[in-house]
Write a protein that holds these residues in place. Structure first.
Motif, mmCIF file in Angstrom:
data_model
loop_
_atom_site.group_PDB
_atom_site.id
_atom_site.type_symbol
_atom_site.label_atom_id
_atom_site.label_comp_id
_atom_site.label_asym_id
_atom_site.label_seq_id
_atom_site.Cartn_x
_atom_site.Cartn_y
_atom_site.Cartn_z
ATOM 1 N N GLU A 207 -60.338 -49.951 23.351
ATOM 2 C CA GLU A 207 -59.646 -50.529 22.189
ATOM 3 C C GLU A 207 -58.421 -49.706 21.827
ATOM 4 N N PHE A 208 -57.335 -50.394 21.569
ATOM 5 C CA PHE A 208 -56.082 -49.727 21.205
ATOM 6 C C PHE A 208 -56.195 -49.184 19.784
ATOM 7 N N SER A 209 -56.070 -47.866 19.635
ATOM 8 C CA SER A 209 -56.179 -47.231 18.320
ATOM 9 C C SER A 209 -54.942 -46.381 18.085
ATOM 10 N N PRO A 210 -53.925 -46.933 17.471
ATOM 11 C CA PRO A 210 -52.690 -46.193 17.250
ATOM 12 C C PRO A 210 -52.881 -45.023 16.299
ATOM 13 N N GLU A 211 -52.162 -43.933 16.589
ATOM 14 C CA GLU A 211 -52.265 -42.751 15.740
ATOM 15 C C GLU A 211 -51.439 -42.933 14.470
ATOM 16 N N GLY A 212 -51.962 -42.396 13.385
ATOM 17 C CA GLY A 212 -51.213 -42.374 12.137
ATOM 18 C C GLY A 212 -51.236 -43.673 11.364
ATOM 19 N N GLU A 213 -52.069 -44.636 11.782
ATOM 20 C CA GLU A 213 -52.074 -45.916 11.077
ATOM 21 C C GLU A 213 -52.565 -45.767 9.639
ATOM 22 N N GLU A 214 -53.434 -44.787 9.425
ATOM 23 C CA GLU A 214 -53.972 -44.606 8.079
ATOM 24 C C GLU A 214 -52.901 -44.202 7.061
ATOM 25 N N LEU A 215 -51.753 -43.734 7.561
ATOM 26 C CA LEU A 215 -50.668 -43.326 6.664
ATOM 27 C C LEU A 215 -49.746 -44.487 6.303
ATOM 28 N N LEU A 216 -49.932 -45.621 6.932
ATOM 29 C CA LEU A 216 -49.048 -46.764 6.713
ATOM 30 C C LEU A 216 -49.525 -47.606 5.535
ATOM 31 N N PRO A 217 -48.642 -48.447 4.966
ATOM 32 C CA PRO A 217 -49.064 -49.318 3.863
ATOM 33 C C PRO A 217 -50.084 -50.346 4.331
ATOM 34 N N SER A 218 -50.767 -50.978 3.395
ATOM 35 C CA SER A 218 -51.778 -51.972 3.748
ATOM 36 C C SER A 218 -51.143 -53.175 4.424
ATOM 37 N N GLY A 219 -51.990 -53.938 5.133
ATOM 38 C CA GLY A 219 -51.486 -55.114 5.820
ATOM 39 C C GLY A 219 -50.900 -56.143 4.866
ATOM 40 N N LEU A 220 -51.577 -56.365 3.719
ATOM 41 C CA LEU A 220 -51.088 -57.342 2.752
ATOM 42 C C LEU A 220 -49.709 -56.956 2.241
ATOM 43 N N ARG A 221 -49.534 -55.694 1.885
ATOM 44 C CA ARG A 221 -48.234 -55.241 1.389
ATOM 45 C C ARG A 221 -47.168 -55.342 2.469
#
Length: 430
Positions: A207-221
């Motif tokens: 599964e593709f798990s990009p690094e640093g995604e937790e630092l990005l804004p939410s999908g809705l925003r």
């Protein structure tokens, strides 16, 4: 004789651009020289140039500036990256091209071409490495999406400038452009790379798990910010054109204005993404800086356009075309395509062609479809005189032959399908 002088002006413009002159300076120089050679008095040439600059920029400069601000805010908040990651997970490995294509469309609407390209290229490399798919299998869907939004959809500089010149409804351009966009990008970004690469899909990776995604804004925003300008313009246009008269109609007229829609979108994005106001304003300034030269090129193109109109060249073209059994939409596409191949820049080709074909509006083609026809022509056969050609070549480390057989062919597919789509829409709507 006047058409020969215009031809000389276009050859001079090509020579100056090949000689590394700024397109803005080249266009202004050619505008003045062409006006004088066409017999216009010096005072008239100067006033015509000023009128052309003012009339072209007057209604679009804030749209371009606010669009650049919007794109910069989306880029710096990481909303574009978040959209990529969500779509990749949603579509899965086998449909990864669709994820890249839709990302290119969503990111390409608010971001100008160069900015969108630079933002998405690292993600294309990351997805290619994680999925072990050929790089061009993923690069072409991204490039096709960004190219189509650049040529067809406001608030990109070309369509906005053409809407001003042709006095077309920006909301209708956006609606018609979106109708054409999906089949065009599917042909250029999905079908075409699958035909030329002819490679079996490798086994699915982990599964593709990009690094640093937790630092990005939410999908809705992220989705809300990226799609807000388009949604506001479309809602306003539908309410203005398709709903019965009511007390709320002035509100829809207000909302359909691109300047108003983009201003609202910029302000709401600052709050949606929770950006400190001082930092948001700095980002807005940087966004405008990035398109300053584009605005000046459009202004100079407006000057050349006005010289062609005031000197009567446009009427000459109209008279000649009336004796040729060709659709004005096709003629507009053809003239723009020839200028694109000659000059390189899609924006310069589109604005230059607009001055020539402006008298044809209403002669079998609506202003909105003329904008899209010229936009399609401005994407035709990108080659060595286009910066987009070199960006694609260098970022993906291709040879000239490979770039011609991928990027150039893809751009030509997009252009020809755009023309066909415009002609079909014209038959259906008019």
């Amino acid at each position: 004789m006047s058409l020969l002088i215009v031809l000389f002006g276009l050859i001079l413009l090509l020579a100056l651009i090949v000689g590394k002159w700024s397109p803005m300076i080249a266009l202004l120089t050619v505008s003045i020289i062409t006006g004088l050679l066409l017999g216009m008095p010096v005072a008239k040439v100067i006033s015509t140039v000023s009128t052309g600059i003012g009339s072209t920029l007057g209604s679009i400069v804030m749209v371009l500036a606010l669009g650049a601000m919007m794109g910069k805010l989306i880029e710096e908040t990481g909303a574009a990256k978040k959209i990529v990651f969500i779509l990749i997970r949603f579509f899965g490995y086998k449909n990864i091209q669709w994820a890249i294509l839709l990302t290119g469309l969503m990111v390409g609407i608010p971001l100008f071409y160069n900015a969108g390209f630079v933002v998405l290229v690292p993600l294309v490399f990351a997805v290619a490495a994680a999925t072990r798919l050929p790089l061009l299998y993923l690069a072409l869907p991204m490039a096709a999406s960004l190219s189509v939004t650049h040529g067809f959809l406001p608030p990109h500089p070309g369509p906005v400038a053409l809407a001003s010149i042709f006095k077309a409804d920006v909301g209708l351009i956006l609606i018609y452009g979106l109708i054409l966009t999906l089949p065009i990008v599917i042909a250029g970004g999905i079908v075409f790379p699958r035909l030329i690469l002819k490679r079996n899909m490798p086994d699915p990776p982990a599964e593709f798990s990009p690094e640093g995604e937790e630092l990005l804004p939410s999908g809705l925003r992220s989705f809300l910010s990226a799609l807000l300008p388009v949604a506001l313009i479309i809602i306003g246009t539908i309410g203005m054109h398709f709903l019965p008269a009511s007390p709320s109609k002035p509100f829809f007229v207000f909302l359909s204005d691109p300047t108003v829609a983009l201003l609202i979108a910029v302000i709401l994005t600052i709050f949606i993404q929770k950006i400190p106001v001082a930092r948001a304003m700095d980002s807005c300034i940087e966004g405008v800086k990035s398109i300053a030269m584009i605005i000046l090129i459009i202004a100079a193109g407006g000057a050349f356009k006005q010289v062609l109109i005031d000197s009567g060249v446009g009427e000459t073209v109209k008279t000649m075309s009336s004796s040729i059994d060709l659709s004005p939409l096709f003629l507009a596409w053809l003239i723009t395509a020839l200028l694109r191949v000659t000059l390189g820049s899609a924006t310069v080709a589109g604005i230059t062609a607009a001055g020539i074909v402006l008298p044809l509006v209403g002669e079998g083609g609506s202003p909105e479809l003329m904008v899209l026809s010229v936009g399609a022509g401005s994407l035709m056969f990108s080659h060595i005189n286009d910066t987009g050609f070199w960006m694609f070549k260098e970022y993906f480390k291709l040879s000239l032959k490979q770039t011609f057989s991928t990027w150039t062919v893809m751009e030509s597919i997009v252009s020809v399908m755009g023309l066909l789509g415009v002609l079909i829409l014209n038959e259906i709507l008019y």
